[in-house]
Design a protein around this motif. Structure first.
Motif, PDB file in Angstrom:
ATOM      1  N   GLU A   1       7.258 -18.231 -61.934  1.00  0.00           N
ATOM      2  CA  GLU A   1       6.998 -17.267 -60.873  1.00  0.00           C
ATOM      3  C   GLU A   1       7.677 -15.948 -61.240  1.00  0.00           C
ATOM      4  O   GLU A   1       8.661 -15.926 -61.969  1.00  0.00           O
ATOM      5  CB  GLU A   1       7.526 -17.781 -59.533  1.00  0.00           C
ATOM      6  CG  GLU A   1       6.651 -18.839 -58.883  1.00  0.00           C
ATOM      7  CD  GLU A   1       6.786 -20.223 -59.495  1.00  0.00           C
ATOM      8  OE1 GLU A   1       5.783 -20.916 -59.680  1.00  0.00           O
ATOM      9  OE2 GLU A   1       7.935 -20.609 -59.822  1.00  0.00           O
TER      10      GLU A   1
ATOM     11  N   LYS B 274       7.965 -10.610 -46.690  1.00  0.00           N
ATOM     12  CA  LYS B 274       7.963 -12.061 -46.519  1.00  0.00           C
ATOM     13  C   LYS B 274       6.908 -12.498 -45.508  1.00  0.00           C
ATOM     14  O   LYS B 274       6.274 -13.530 -45.662  1.00  0.00           O
ATOM     15  CB  LYS B 274       9.355 -12.516 -46.072  1.00  0.00           C
ATOM     16  CG  LYS B 274       9.505 -14.006 -46.048  1.00  0.00           C
ATOM     17  CD  LYS B 274      10.938 -14.462 -46.172  1.00  0.00           C
ATOM     18  CE  LYS B 274      10.960 -15.977 -46.348  1.00  0.00           C
ATOM     19  NZ  LYS B 274      12.298 -16.496 -46.578  1.00  0.00           N
TER      20      LYS B 274
ATOM     21  N   ARG C  20       5.510 -20.394 -49.909  1.00  0.00           N
ATOM     22  CA  ARG C  20       5.161 -19.358 -50.871  1.00  0.00           C
ATOM     23  C   ARG C  20       6.409 -18.647 -51.360  1.00  0.00           C
ATOM     24  O   ARG C  20       7.333 -18.407 -50.582  1.00  0.00           O
ATOM     25  CB  ARG C  20       4.227 -18.346 -50.154  1.00  0.00           C
ATOM     26  CG  ARG C  20       3.906 -17.080 -50.898  1.00  0.00           C
ATOM     27  CD  ARG C  20       2.826 -16.283 -50.183  1.00  0.00           C
ATOM     28  NE  ARG C  20       3.233 -15.834 -48.866  1.00  0.00           N
ATOM     29  CZ  ARG C  20       3.696 -14.604 -48.575  1.00  0.00           C
ATOM     30  NH1 ARG C  20       3.758 -13.688 -49.522  1.00  0.00           N
ATOM     31  NH2 ARG C  20       4.053 -14.278 -47.361  1.00  0.00           N
ATOM     32  N   ASP C  21       6.430 -18.335 -52.623  1.00  0.00           N
ATOM     33  CA  ASP C  21       7.462 -17.444 -53.144  1.00  0.00           C
ATOM     34  C   ASP C  21       6.928 -16.032 -52.986  1.00  0.00           C
ATOM     35  O   ASP C  21       6.062 -15.594 -53.733  1.00  0.00           O
ATOM     36  CB  ASP C  21       7.747 -17.769 -54.625  1.00  0.00           C
ATOM     37  CG  ASP C  21       8.899 -16.939 -55.169  1.00  0.00           C
ATOM     38  OD1 ASP C  21       9.307 -15.968 -54.507  1.00  0.00           O
ATOM     39  OD2 ASP C  21       9.380 -17.248 -56.280  1.00  0.00           O
ATOM     40  N   HIS C  22       7.424 -15.349 -51.971  1.00  0.00           N
ATOM     41  CA  HIS C  22       6.840 -14.060 -51.585  1.00  0.00           C
ATOM     42  C   HIS C  22       7.300 -12.923 -52.498  1.00  0.00           C
ATOM     43  O   HIS C  22       6.818 -11.806 -52.398  1.00  0.00           O
ATOM     44  CB  HIS C  22       7.266 -13.726 -50.155  1.00  0.00           C
ATOM     45  CG  HIS C  22       8.752 -13.546 -50.059  1.00  0.00           C
ATOM     46  ND1 HIS C  22       9.623 -14.620 -50.006  1.00  0.00           N
ATOM     47  CD2 HIS C  22       9.539 -12.445 -50.055  1.00  0.00           C
ATOM     48  CE1 HIS C  22      10.870 -14.178 -49.956  1.00  0.00           C
ATOM     49  NE2 HIS C  22      10.853 -12.870 -49.991  1.00  0.00           N
ATOM     50  N   ARG C  23       8.255 -13.213 -53.368  1.00  0.00           N
ATOM     51  CA  ARG C  23       8.888 -12.153 -54.143  1.00  0.00           C
ATOM     52  C   ARG C  23       8.003 -11.714 -55.314  1.00  0.00           C
ATOM     53  O   ARG C  23       7.811 -12.461 -56.268  1.00  0.00           O
ATOM     54  CB  ARG C  23      10.242 -12.644 -54.656  1.00  0.00           C
ATOM     55  CG  ARG C  23      11.181 -13.082 -53.534  1.00  0.00           C
ATOM     56  CD  ARG C  23      12.359 -13.865 -54.098  1.00  0.00           C
ATOM     57  NE  ARG C  23      11.912 -14.988 -54.916  1.00  0.00           N
ATOM     58  CZ  ARG C  23      12.724 -15.700 -55.710  1.00  0.00           C
ATOM     59  NH1 ARG C  23      13.993 -15.406 -55.783  1.00  0.00           N
ATOM     60  NH2 ARG C  23      12.235 -16.710 -56.396  1.00  0.00           N
TER      61      ARG C  23
ATOM     62  N   SER D 246      10.840 -23.615 -62.640  1.00  0.00           N
ATOM     63  CA  SER D 246       9.686 -23.040 -61.930  1.00  0.00           C
ATOM     64  C   SER D 246       9.136 -24.061 -60.955  1.00  0.00           C
ATOM     65  O   SER D 246       9.407 -25.254 -61.070  1.00  0.00           O
ATOM     66  CB  SER D 246       8.574 -22.631 -62.906  1.00  0.00           C
ATOM     67  OG  SER D 246       7.902 -23.773 -63.399  1.00  0.00           O
TER      68      SER D 246
ATOM     69  N   PHE E  94      10.974 -23.541 -54.767  1.00  0.00           N
ATOM     70  CA  PHE E  94      11.556 -22.336 -54.151  1.00  0.00           C
ATOM     71  C   PHE E  94      12.170 -22.760 -52.830  1.00  0.00           C
ATOM     72  O   PHE E  94      11.515 -23.424 -52.032  1.00  0.00           O
ATOM     73  CB  PHE E  94      10.444 -21.297 -53.943  1.00  0.00           C
ATOM     74  CG  PHE E  94      10.874 -20.021 -53.268  1.00  0.00           C
ATOM     75  CD1 PHE E  94      11.880 -19.217 -53.809  1.00  0.00           C
ATOM     76  CD2 PHE E  94      10.257 -19.606 -52.091  1.00  0.00           C
ATOM     77  CE1 PHE E  94      12.255 -18.025 -53.185  1.00  0.00           C
ATOM     78  CE2 PHE E  94      10.629 -18.412 -51.468  1.00  0.00           C
ATOM     79  CZ  PHE E  94      11.631 -17.629 -52.007  1.00  0.00           C
TER      80      PHE E  94
ATOM     81  N   LEU F 235       6.213 -25.378 -54.586  1.00  0.00           N
ATOM     82  CA  LEU F 235       5.300 -24.266 -54.324  1.00  0.00           C
ATOM     83  C   LEU F 235       3.843 -24.666 -54.554  1.00  0.00           C
ATOM     84  O   LEU F 235       2.934 -23.924 -54.212  1.00  0.00           O
ATOM     85  CB  LEU F 235       5.625 -23.094 -55.258  1.00  0.00           C
ATOM     86  CG  LEU F 235       6.888 -22.310 -54.944  1.00  0.00           C
ATOM     87  CD1 LEU F 235       7.275 -21.441 -56.125  1.00  0.00           C
ATOM     88  CD2 LEU F 235       6.694 -21.469 -53.689  1.00  0.00           C
TER      89      LEU F 235
END
Lengths: 355, 355, 355, 355
Positions: free
Chosen positions: B17, B99, B118-121, D69, D72, D77
């Protein structure tokens, strides 16, 4: 020659040569206990079959599908569905003069280089005839998708230099089918027919563009990395004979746009969340947005023409060649159900990923 | 989210990610006993990395590749080659305001619908950052192909409404790399740079078109049914973030042509058999003809922009959003090595089918 | 029901139900330009077909293979080879009483649970009849391997409690085929035949063990991690109906050995490098050693028997069931060509990985 | 060396060499939004790791898993989960004398034949060390299955000539783990330990059998043709280093039985429909019956021993070789979590087929 199967969850295996006993397909992964509408399936075949109108090839095939496995008492068993379409009107003798001469625009020469042995009759394995099996498989996928409210509509948007008026909505299937060239616009249809007739009289052929809309998509179909919705659709569509380009939404025009103009802003109202514009053609980040998916598919003109051309023979001598077989001056109208079938197969494969 | 692997014979598995520990790739199927040119590999990375010039994103990553398996004493073992690229300049804090708000043109909303977490970054798994791994894998494929005399050259042919002059030959790599926008033509380059700078000052972004030539192809690469050369290339290229269209040879222009004009006649001379024209872009019947393969790839403008836009949040409320992260006003120059990498991976996969 | 295809490089797709129109197979990836020995192929079919001797099932099928694609003028085209075997002697009426009653040892009940719709006639998709297609495909693989000097010899080593004498060498194919039970030892054959006749008279069935030797292997076939030679062979062989165990070399006896006794020491002489003992059965580290590959395959007794048994029906009521269909009291003799076919298909798939 | 990935729906890609930087795995297809129990995962690692007791190898690795990976904030994810296990106690120097000499029972020689370049240190890619990644991946699958009520229990049932008492039920995990050799029976455990200590003192090694029970299976898992439950389990298990045989239910004993004795009669009572006997080991027609799945896995003795052996070197000269590296005199106790991991991965892959 490997890679005659396509699809991870719904796998279709294509087989057959143009002038062999039959062409066909095995469909693996189709759900069990589903009633098959044979009439609807045969209608898809009818829209693809040669000889359906006076502007297509003179090869005349009824293209009746025989199902030899996977369906019992009218319903799917879950086991592989094998469908066979016999080659009845295969005039192999027409091709005798082409055994040792390589038609321009065709893969004949490349087959000899790569495989050392070739069925020269009517293009063999590279004939568009093998798409009959794909359309049969696609017809099953279309039935599956329709039960989920997903509808696929393809039409001919361009033939040669004649382009239909720009259209925001999805045209009506009946209007499309009323046109011999499968264009929803009557005036454009007339011009297209005239252009095809002229090309036919000149022993030439014409290219064109098919557009396709997919309505009723849920959000989130497609896998974000190597299973992007546009990539899987692309894989299926670019495998159709004569396709030289594909685009989604604003397509190549998007290249000339600014982000502020292209971005489809999200909007929430009583119908839920969607976008008001649809420049992206219903796909963002490789997944469906819930809006209409919009696809353009470019076809080169049919390689088989009746004009004299320069080429080489199997002795690598420069020769000339006259007519290269019975042919469609323009395959676009018959290719509409092929485009729809390939879209349906790609979509069903992805939908089954997260059912 | 399945489908993070691609390729049948040379399989690459992508992971990572944008703001996690690292992004990377596992390359499976690469032949043993091949010396790896790490300098050439790192040069490919350099051409893709952010922060390489003043017109790209301000994210600055050195993108040094660590190989943690598959290479011993500088040579491949035949076992999987795992390459890792650390995320060093990941300012996750920039994304805290994102976010719960869905950026237009991005997949954020669709991720929440589909995955529930979700990894919003920085776009997480959908960030273009993951293409760093693809470029590393592609660099290995490029080295393999170069040993067979196959050379891939990509360049930026269009940015926004600025299009390079038409070109029949393959431009020189040095001229391309001398241009900050990777366009071989100096005058066009200047105009493109000016357009990007203007877009940057307007907090906007621009789309464009990358062209790619593949020289030195043998005849017969590609599988004639569902492994057509254009379809496999398409599968790889349409998986690149922001790509909305792809075409081969005359592409969409072929749709407006007659068969007699489009057919590339075979011709034999002292150099062997080839074609004098190349409307087909080096591919007929799904196989390479031996001529230059010509590809056009259309990119939409970057979705991340600095302008205020309307959108919705995770409560499905209509809101406005200002800047959506550090961004490239135009990714096209950095996307050239990505296009080349994906072409190389697709080609190597097909070449290994019949070695 | 997915997964009706097997093989990465040589992919076979199986289709058909026991009492449908036909069973068959599509073979994809078979090399082009190879002459097919139809007589040899049909001989393989003959060794598998029901009704070949008085100790098998009374179902009588000629099992003539129709090739409907992929072969032209007697030679392979490289395109998919589709082979169909018609179901002629399918007495569906025999199974009417089994529509709603679940035979012990059969998958009938599980089909209804899983698929909701089932072809109850003769086991449908789970009938051993579908192995007819596998044998046809295997016959092509055998021809391919024989050209490379690889020979596969299977025989019945055990039926019920009757076991053939231990054998270090590979028995002669002619002696095996001279025996109605396909056991090379005449005395054991007689006892096996007597045991089968007794079981038949008791309306019962018998299990057994098939052994298989593969001679002429080059070193290094198999992929060392998830494509180990024993694992790929196992995948194919464990998919044969009624197989409950498989082992290689000393197999389960190796579990009771010391390393110093089991290790096959390498030795070099005029014939090159090999091992003098072969406890490993010709496979080390997932790759062929060049020595004879030795395989044991355990079959449970046929589930179809003529005795009364307790079971349940589709209403989940406890009932009794009498005869459960025409059956082989012992399938082992007919299963020899199936084991050989599956070995050949697995091997060819792996050999094509590094040709 | 291709085929370092396994699984259609849950795909794991293994990478790493014994004495490289790390070994690891990428897990693709694991569902999103699932909390990962890192403690449970690390416990699986602990049960496999070298140096866990005085009867294993002296290589001492903590085998702490780094997730780089796909996870999160503690939850998956949906994207690929990459797990890395560093090689810390890799004494490469121990293997310097083995660079040019081929250990009996090992694949060293075959690697040189096949790949021409080899990491000779500790078996390189063929080291059992790479199973560390499999166990990490398997731990995730175990967590997924446990949420569905499926429990996998493996134990050592035989070491050399010492066999545990026959057992109908599934032994208790605590009793198994209390035994240094992972056998539920205390008396047998003592004898096994003594045998291992003797073998160790003799510089020799011992084989054995692991049994595995899978409880809580629903009916109908497995695909009836080429995805039979036993075949997919077999594919995974036969890829474990040193495995020479596998069987299900009565296994090779079924070969000596009559159908009337082997058939498990269906029976209906208040608990639903099941079978009272379980000769089939919980699998019929390639699908789970809902009963306990019973598996036996035979391991040959470790090839690495401390005794002098005859062998050849890279010049094909006959030589002798003394100790062949630090080794386990018996890997069976440490292989239990590997067997469980592979069962879990196979099962999860099949369960995801019809979720």
């Amino acid at each position: 020659m490997a890679r005659n199967s396509i699809g991870k969850n719904l796998t279709i295996t294509s087989f057959g040569e143009s002038h062999g006993a039959a062409v066909g397909v095995v469909v693996d992964g189709y759900p069990a206990n589903i009633e098959i509408d044979m009439e609807a399936l045969q209608l898809c075949m009818q829209r693809r079959r040669p000889g359906q109108s006076e502007i297509t090839t003179s090869r005349n095939e009824s293209d009746v599908v025989e199902i030899i496995s996977g369906v019992f008492e009218g319903k799917t068993l879950g086991s592989p569905i094998t469908m066979i379409i016999r080659n009845n009107d295969a005039k192999s003798i027409d091709y005798d003069n082409l055994k040792n001469i390589y038609r321009p625009g065709h893969a004949d020469l490349l087959y000899d280089v790569k495989y050392g042995h070739r069925d020269h009759r009517g293009g063999g394995r590279s004939s568009a005839r093998i798409t009959a099996g794909w359309v049969a498989a696609g017809a099953l996928a279309i039935q599956y998708l329709e039960k989920r409210g997903i509808k696929i509509t393809g039409w001919v948007n361009q033939i040669y230099n004649i382009v239909a008026p720009k259209l925001e909505i999805t045209p009506n299937r009946i209007e499309i089918e009323n046109s011999m060239v499968r264009c929803w616009d009557e005036q454009t249809s007339s011009e297209m027919i005239a252009a095809i007739e002229l090309a036919k009289s000149e022993n030439d052929s014409l290219g064109g563009v098919i557009q396709c809309h997919i309505e009723g998509m849920p959000k989130g179909i497609g896998e974000p990395v190597f299973g992007k919705l546009q990539a899987i659709l692309g894989l299926y569509l670019l495998n159709i004979n004569a396709v030289k380009g594909i685009s989604f939404g604003d397509g190549f025009e998007a290249a000339g746009m600014k982000g502020s103009a292209h971005n489809d802003e999200w909007h929430s109202d009583n119908d839920g969340v969607g976008t008001r514009t649809n420049h992206s053609g219903g796909i963002i980040g490789g997944m469906s947005t819930g809006e209409v998916i919009k696809i353009q598919v470019a076809f080169k003109p049919t390689s088989t023409i009746g004009k004299e051309q320069n080429t080489v023979n199997h002795l690598e001598e420069n020769v000339t060649i006259a007519a290269t077989g019975r042919h469609d001056p323009c395959v676009l109208p018959r290719a509409v159900p092929i485009v729809e079938a390939m879209c349906a197969l790609a979509l069903m494969d992805l939908i089954m990923e997260n059912p």
